[in-house]
Design an enzyme around this catalytic site. Structure first.
Site, PDB file in Angstrom:
ATOM      1  N   CYS A   2      -0.518 -13.312  14.935  1.00  0.00           N
ATOM      2  CA  CYS A   2      -1.873 -12.863  16.199  1.00  0.00           C
ATOM      3  C   CYS A   2      -1.689 -11.596  16.139  1.00  0.00           C
ATOM      4  CB  CYS A   2      -1.542 -14.128  17.230  1.00  0.00           C
ATOM      5  SG  CYS A   2      -1.504 -15.957  16.055  1.00  0.00           S
ATOM      6  N   ARG A  27      -4.128  -7.587  12.016  1.00  0.00           N
ATOM      7  CA  ARG A  27      -3.500  -9.006  12.980  1.00  0.00           C
ATOM      8  C   ARG A  27      -3.425 -10.771  12.769  1.00  0.00           C
ATOM      9  NH1 ARG A  27       1.663  -6.686  15.506  1.00  0.00           N
ATOM     10  NH2 ARG A  27       2.248  -9.076  15.399  1.00  0.00           N
ATOM     11  N   TRP A  74      -4.216 -16.108  13.622  1.00  0.00           N
ATOM     12  CA  TRP A  74      -3.720 -15.962  12.350  1.00  0.00           C
ATOM     13  C   TRP A  74      -3.052 -17.347  12.806  1.00  0.00           C
ATOM     14  CZ3 TRP A  74       0.214 -17.320   9.653  1.00  0.00           C
ATOM     15  CH2 TRP A  74       0.040 -17.431   8.373  1.00  0.00           C
ATOM     16  N   ASN A 100       1.924 -15.385  20.479  1.00  0.00           N
ATOM     17  CA  ASN A 100       1.653 -14.851  18.925  1.00  0.00           C
ATOM     18  C   ASN A 100       3.071 -15.743  18.619  1.00  0.00           C
ATOM     19  OD1 ASN A 100       2.319 -13.608  16.789  1.00  0.00           O
ATOM     20  ND2 ASN A 100       3.224 -11.638  17.470  1.00  0.00           N
ATOM     21  N   GLY A 101       3.212 -16.382  17.391  1.00  0.00           N
ATOM     22  CA  GLY A 101       4.979 -17.349  17.129  1.00  0.00           C
ATOM     23  C   GLY A 101       4.207 -18.476  17.218  1.00  0.00           C
ATOM     24  N   GLU A 505       3.577  -4.956  -8.380  1.00  0.00           N
ATOM     25  CA  GLU A 505       3.494  -4.231  -6.904  1.00  0.00           C
ATOM     26  C   GLU A 505       1.605  -4.176  -6.876  1.00  0.00           C
ATOM     27  OE1 GLU A 505       3.787  -4.119  -3.999  1.00  0.00           O
ATOM     28  OE2 GLU A 505       2.395  -2.318  -3.100  1.00  0.00           O
ATOM     29  N   LYS A 509      -0.975  -5.833  -5.234  1.00  0.00           N
ATOM     30  CA  LYS A 509      -2.098  -5.542  -4.441  1.00  0.00           C
ATOM     31  C   LYS A 509      -3.371  -5.693  -4.913  1.00  0.00           C
ATOM     32  CE  LYS A 509      -0.791  -4.314  -2.351  1.00  0.00           C
ATOM     33  NZ  LYS A 509       0.593  -3.201  -1.094  1.00  0.00           N
ATOM     34  N   GLU A 512      -3.935 -10.229  -3.634  1.00  0.00           N
ATOM     35  CA  GLU A 512      -3.805  -9.896  -2.253  1.00  0.00           C
ATOM     36  C   GLU A 512      -5.348  -9.557  -1.628  1.00  0.00           C
ATOM     37  OE1 GLU A 512      -1.108  -7.904   0.268  1.00  0.00           O
ATOM     38  OE2 GLU A 512      -0.523  -6.457  -1.210  1.00  0.00           O
ATOM     39  N   HIS A 528       8.839 -14.477 -24.497  1.00  0.00           N
ATOM     40  CA  HIS A 528       9.288 -15.536 -23.270  1.00  0.00           C
ATOM     41  C   HIS A 528       8.566 -16.184 -23.327  1.00  0.00           C
ATOM     42  CE1 HIS A 528      13.146 -13.009 -25.112  1.00  0.00           C
ATOM     43  NE2 HIS A 528      12.458 -12.163 -24.591  1.00  0.00           N
ATOM     44  N   LYS A 627      -1.086  -8.294   8.705  1.00  0.00           N
ATOM     45  CA  LYS A 627      -0.451  -7.054   8.723  1.00  0.00           C
ATOM     46  C   LYS A 627       1.145  -7.271   8.543  1.00  0.00           C
ATOM     47  CE  LYS A 627      -0.223  -2.750   7.921  1.00  0.00           C
ATOM     48  NZ  LYS A 627      -0.207  -2.970   5.876  1.00  0.00           N
TER      49      LYS A 627
HETATM   50  C1  F6R Z   1       1.667  -5.923   0.804  1.00  0.00           C
HETATM   51  C2  F6R Z   1       1.844  -6.350   1.932  1.00  0.00           C
HETATM   52  C3  F6R Z   1       3.128  -7.283   2.360  1.00  0.00           C
HETATM   53  C4  F6R Z   1       4.070  -7.021   3.228  1.00  0.00           C
HETATM   54  C5  F6R Z   1       5.270  -8.162   3.605  1.00  0.00           C
HETATM   55  C6  F6R Z   1       6.528  -7.297   4.143  1.00  0.00           C
HETATM   56  O1  F6R Z   1       0.831  -5.458   0.707  1.00  0.00           O
HETATM   57  O2  F6R Z   1       1.599  -6.037   3.367  1.00  0.00           O
HETATM   58  O3  F6R Z   1       3.794  -7.942   1.411  1.00  0.00           O
HETATM   59  O4  F6R Z   1       5.090  -5.520   2.222  1.00  0.00           O
HETATM   60  O5  F6R Z   1       4.456  -8.796   4.335  1.00  0.00           O
HETATM   61  O6  F6R Z   1       6.259  -6.507   5.182  1.00  0.00           O
HETATM   62  P1  F6R Z   1       7.074  -4.891   6.173  1.00  0.00           P
HETATM   63  O7  F6R Z   1       7.429  -4.365   5.061  1.00  0.00           O
HETATM   64  O8  F6R Z   1       6.115  -4.790   7.535  1.00  0.00           O
HETATM   65  O9  F6R Z   1       8.353  -5.764   5.988  1.00  0.00           O
END
Ligand code: F6R
Length: 632
Positions: A2, A27, A74, A100-101, A505, A509, A512, A528, A627
């Protein structure tokens, strides 16, 4: 998670709140709301969905308030509906709270408050907080901060009843000159303006107004009035704290002509690498000079006499750490393990002697990563044995974050603020941090000669230009290619060695932002089990670059082709074998295998972006994601 904003001063609060929420919308975007105080009244407006829905409701309302709080949600407890949107109020509608939390003990608090006659109107954990504050105020406030303000003391007492992680902003119509803010395991910063104060869960909401910012520490609360800011701990003790000056500029948080932040951030990557080369490489270094080519500014004792490295991270940062493991092992000969922080915090390995622990988090606020690092730092400290003493290092894009305050040594990745929820430029910046660390350790442990260091550094200096070429060449091509996948439901990404994490990765990408099911797999493991998934409907993206496993990956790709899979190769240009193997080629220049992840990740980012954009999805704010993951 949030986003929280708050304002007290002389300007119209609601404009500042909405502007701030726009900067924090990345966020959380399930719902949003604001509460302002004017003419002895608390005015609350909330809306389900994107911030624009709230903006539409506010348009045309004249609000003279100079004090207010706002929130983008969120959802954790309760669906994303208007009645669950923040701010939440007490029964009288005169106290409003944004949070937030997670309040972990909210059920028992809620039952106790209901038993006292308080009525609840949401399913959230947050709603207990305004009721608790009202309850303390109704009892008649006594306590260490009552002489400052009854509201402040009531908030202090209320937060002492809460378990969990929370950041709060509180206003009341009965205290029209006070904005109270709290931090406990969830980020909250105060911005110091001229006769005005701001608060926010992240600094982009503050930097358009002031760069003088004070991030609160856990267990602190503050009272902001037009006259000043006073900070206290949860026992009511006054603390002396001073703001720091932030370096991020307001323009960093604009799209600057790109359709999405993610695309802008993909294009920024060569510049990010240039900055990190300039920041961390010693310009006067030569192979003959008896010193390290890298200047990370770490404590001299941090890296000396290490036997192991362990890395804790989540998501994309975990993928960067897997690349880091290859670099540390191959360049510096140091055994390295990478753990998901969310697993490690509850299932830690037995303590390893002479180990460096690295926490990798772009935001510096990921709850699991912080908790895992905190646990590791504490248990090592408690052991009281020099061999197990905590040696902690953070790699983060936000050195002013909670991570920066938790661990004594930090490598800042200098990528500039990243707004797109899908991490791109912060990923390559984390890779750069690992290259520098591996070179530093390679130098200290004498696993790399001066000549070898010089060759790697020279190759690293070429990276920004090579990255520019890849992005420039692949931009249009991946956009076109994306048309073929508008109906695709599954994707497989394969790679080996240092490019296996890039396969992970690439898959992350894609899933998500496009909501297509995608799996990253070590190419040699396909047979396997996962090979059973393949048919003509499942495209396979293989990362095949010259080096130790090039032929192996090409063979693995052939195995997929024999099952009718459409094969896309991230592979060298003008290589007959690659051209023969792949149906579609996303070419990358040939570089040292260990540096190749810096280039192979780029077409995968672009492909994911264009598939999601082509599907008309909200690339920067994908559903269900946040984020900064500040709850566990
Ligand atoms: C993927 C992504 C998430 C973050 C993860 C960790 O694109 O952004 O998987 O990598 O939430 O976030 P940080 O790096 O802020 O600890």
């Amino acid at each position: 998670m949030c986003g929280i904003v708050g304002y007290i001063g002389t300007r119209a609060a609601s404009n500042i709140l909405i502007e701030g929420l726009r900067k924090l919308e990345y966020r959380g975007y399930d719902s949003a709301g604001v509460a302002t105080i004017s003419e002895g009244q608390l005015n609350r407006v909330r809306a389900k969905g994107k911030l624009q829905n709230l903006q539409d409701k506010l348009d045309g309302l004249e609000d003279p308030a100079r004090l207010g709080i706002g929130h983008t949600r969120w959802a954790t407890h309760g669906k994303p509906e208007e009645h669950n949107a923040h701010p939440h109020t007490d029964g009288s509608g005169r106290i409003a709270v944004v949070q937030n939390g997670i309040v972990e003990n909210y059920r028992e608090l809620r039952e106790a408050l209901i038993a006292k006659g308080y009525e609840f109107h949401s399913e959230t954990d947050t709603e207990v907080i305004p009721h608790l504050i009202a309850d303390y105020l109704a009892k008649g406030v006594e306590g260490p901060l009552a002489h400052e303000s009854d509201l402040l003391e009531a908030v202090r007492q209320a937060v002492n009843d809460l378990d969990g992680a929370f950041a709060l902003a509180v206003v009341s119509a009965d205290f029209p000159d006070e904005l109270i803010v709290v931090r406990q395991q969830a980020p909250l910063a105060i911005g110091f303006g001229q006769g005005e104060f701001f608060c926010a869960s992240d600094t982009p909401a503050i930097v358009p107004h002031t760069r003088a910012v004070l991030p609160l520490d856990n267990g602190e609360l503050a009272m902001l009035t037009p006259l000043g800011a006073a900070i206290y701990d949860f026992t009511g003790r006054r603390l002396k704290k001073h703001p720091i000056t932030l370096s991020i500029s307001p323009t960093m948080v604009e799209k600057q002509g790109f359709k999405h932040f993610m695309l802008k951030e993909i294009h920024e990557q060569p510049g990010v690498v240039r900055t990190s080369l300039e920041t961390y490489l010693a310009s006067d270094w030569t192979p003959e000079s008896d010193k390290s080519p890298v200047n990370l500014g770490l404590d001299a004792s941090l890296l000396a006499g290490l036997d192991h490295v362990q890395i804790l991270a989540c998501g994309t940062s975990w993928h960067a750490s897997l690349v880091g493991k290859h670099l540390l092992e191959r360049l510096a000969g140091i055994p390295t393990v990478v753990h998901y922080a969310s697993e490690f915090r509850y299932s830690p390995t037995p303590l390893i002697a002479n180990a460096l622990t690295i926490g990798v988090t772009q935001s510096g606020e990921t709850a699991d990563t912080l908790a895992a690092l905190d646990m590791e730092q504490t248990r090592r400290g408690e052991k009281g044995d020099a061999a197990f003493a905590p040696r902690m290092l953070g790699i983060t894009n936000r050195p002013e974050s909670s991570l920066g305050r938790l661990v004594p040594n930090v490598v800042a990745t200098h990528a500039g603020i990243e707004i797109g929820v899908a991490a791109t430029k912060t990923f390559v910046a984390q890779l750069m941090a690992f290259y520098f660390l591996a070179l530093e350790l390679g130098y200290q442990r004498k696993t790399l000669s001066g000549q070898e260091l010089a060759e790697i550094i020279e190759a690293m200096r070429q990276l920004p230009t090579q990255m520019e070429h890849v992005i420039e060449k692949q931009e249009g091509y991946t956009e076109e290619l994306a048309h073929s996948f508008t109906e695709t439901q599954d994707f497989i990404f394969i790679g080996r060695g240092v490019n296996y994490p890039i396969a992970l990765e690439g898959a992350l990408k894609l899933k998500e932002i496009s909501y297509i099911h995608a799996e990253g797999y070590p190419a040699g493991e396909m047979k396997h089990g996962p090979i059973a998934l393949l048919d003509a409907k499942v495209p396979v993206v293989a990362i095949a670059v010259p080096g130790t496993v090039y032929d192996k990956v090409l063979s693995n790709a052939q195995e997929a082709k024999a099952r009718d899979a459409q094969l896309i190769g991230v592979a060298p240009a003008n290589d007959p074998e690659a051209e023969h193997t792949f149906d579609t080629l996303l070419p990358v220049p040939t570089v040292d295998e260990l540096l190749s992840p810096m280039l192979t990740v780029l077409p995968l980012q672009l492909l994911s972006y264009h598939i999601a954009a082509r599907r008309g999805l909200d690339v920067d704010q994908p559903r269900n994601l946040a984020k900064s993951v500040t709850v566990e």
